[in-house]
Write an enzyme that holds these catalytic residues in place. Sequence first.
Site, PDB file in Angstrom:
ATOM      1  N   TYR A 176      47.434  15.250  82.992  1.00  0.00           N
ATOM      2  CA  TYR A 176      48.785  14.892  82.164  1.00  0.00           C
ATOM      3  C   TYR A 176      49.885  15.953  83.025  1.00  0.00           C
ATOM      4  CZ  TYR A 176      46.337  12.986  78.298  1.00  0.00           C
ATOM      5  OH  TYR A 176      45.403  12.246  77.695  1.00  0.00           O
ATOM      6  N   PHE A 202      46.474   6.776  70.674  1.00  0.00           N
ATOM      7  CA  PHE A 202      47.200   5.745  70.627  1.00  0.00           C
ATOM      8  C   PHE A 202      47.486   4.991  68.933  1.00  0.00           C
ATOM      9  CE2 PHE A 202      47.796   4.117  75.306  1.00  0.00           C
ATOM     10  CZ  PHE A 202      48.472   5.307  75.440  1.00  0.00           C
ATOM     11  N   PRO A 203      47.149   6.166  68.250  1.00  0.00           N
ATOM     12  CA  PRO A 203      47.178   5.826  66.582  1.00  0.00           C
ATOM     13  C   PRO A 203      48.197   4.860  65.986  1.00  0.00           C
ATOM     14  CG  PRO A 203      47.598   8.107  66.736  1.00  0.00           C
ATOM     15  CD  PRO A 203      47.401   7.500  68.256  1.00  0.00           C
ATOM     16  N   LEU A 204      49.590   5.275  67.062  1.00  0.00           N
ATOM     17  CA  LEU A 204      50.742   4.486  66.493  1.00  0.00           C
ATOM     18  C   LEU A 204      51.086   3.366  67.553  1.00  0.00           C
ATOM     19  CD1 LEU A 204      53.086   7.452  65.298  1.00  0.00           C
ATOM     20  CD2 LEU A 204      51.646   5.963  63.991  1.00  0.00           C
ATOM     21  N   GLY A 228      50.840   3.553  70.804  1.00  0.00           N
ATOM     22  CA  GLY A 228      51.190   3.916  72.200  1.00  0.00           C
ATOM     23  C   GLY A 228      52.376   3.333  72.605  1.00  0.00           C
ATOM     24  N   PHE A 229      52.172   2.778  73.999  1.00  0.00           N
ATOM     25  CA  PHE A 229      53.356   2.088  74.764  1.00  0.00           C
ATOM     26  C   PHE A 229      53.722   0.675  74.108  1.00  0.00           C
ATOM     27  CE2 PHE A 229      50.718   4.360  78.058  1.00  0.00           C
ATOM     28  CZ  PHE A 229      51.370   5.338  77.983  1.00  0.00           C
TER      29      PHE A 229
END
Length: 290
Positions: free
Chosen positions: A64, A213-215, A217-218
């Site tokens: 990252y 990506f619980p929401l 992600g992209f």
Amino acid sequence: MSENLPGGALTPADGLTLSRMGYGAMQLAGPGVFGPPRDRKQALAVLREAVDLGVRHIDTSDFYGPVVVNDLIREALFPYPEDLHLVTKVGARRGADRSWIPALEPDDLKAQVRENLEHLGLDVLDVVNLRVGMAEGAGDAPLGAQFAALAELRQEGLIRHLGLSNVTLAQLTEAQAIAPVVTVQNLYNLANRQDDALVDRCAEENIAFAAFFPLGGFTPLQSDTLDGVAARLGASPQQVALAWLLQRSPTTVLIPGTSSVAHLRENMAAADLKLPADAIAELDALAPSA
């Protein structure tokens, strides 16, 4: 202390008690998870606020930035609280063009572990996840040689616990024949439930399932049903989506990311949101993505 952790506490192995509501540090890097943060002061503040709010599970990786996020974590939080667990991952490197390059040769994996140790300022890493597939989903290649390389470092005392990222049920079984697996980190959320069987298996075996990506992600989650449930409960759709994941399985842990203190606090509030049975039924009935 552990009973008051946000989302509750989960202990998938001796000496490893995680807050079920954790924090994913990926978004602290610049655009495309590359380069320095837009606002370094705010990035450091987010990390410190997460710990102040009770987070004891921070997800990170040397790729990252690269290195940027681990440097921020060290600057913000070192010396680390004794009960704070940093979960990192190996298996990729970054190209100068911001690309994500698989890096799964056993010797390279060992080098990546040592780089994470150096940049986080640690002598031993709490948890190292072997990242096998790419962000879009799991791969299906054998992982024995790669996981065995990390198991060697565990025997040497450089890693306490091992996990997997972007894997299949078969790959989990393969890895468990080599060394204990305490965490699995796969793409999973209200709209993407291809890993239902893996979520259930992790619950049966007391393995922490970290839904990344619980929401969305992209591609952020969008649903009229989700919006309707949120409106009835006086919560945001994002909070409802996180609460649904916490109630989906007793061993689900969440690592939502943000570079905003205000957004962090909003995410953390989802740990206290209890969804009634009718709301869960509505959300369960949403057709998952193909």
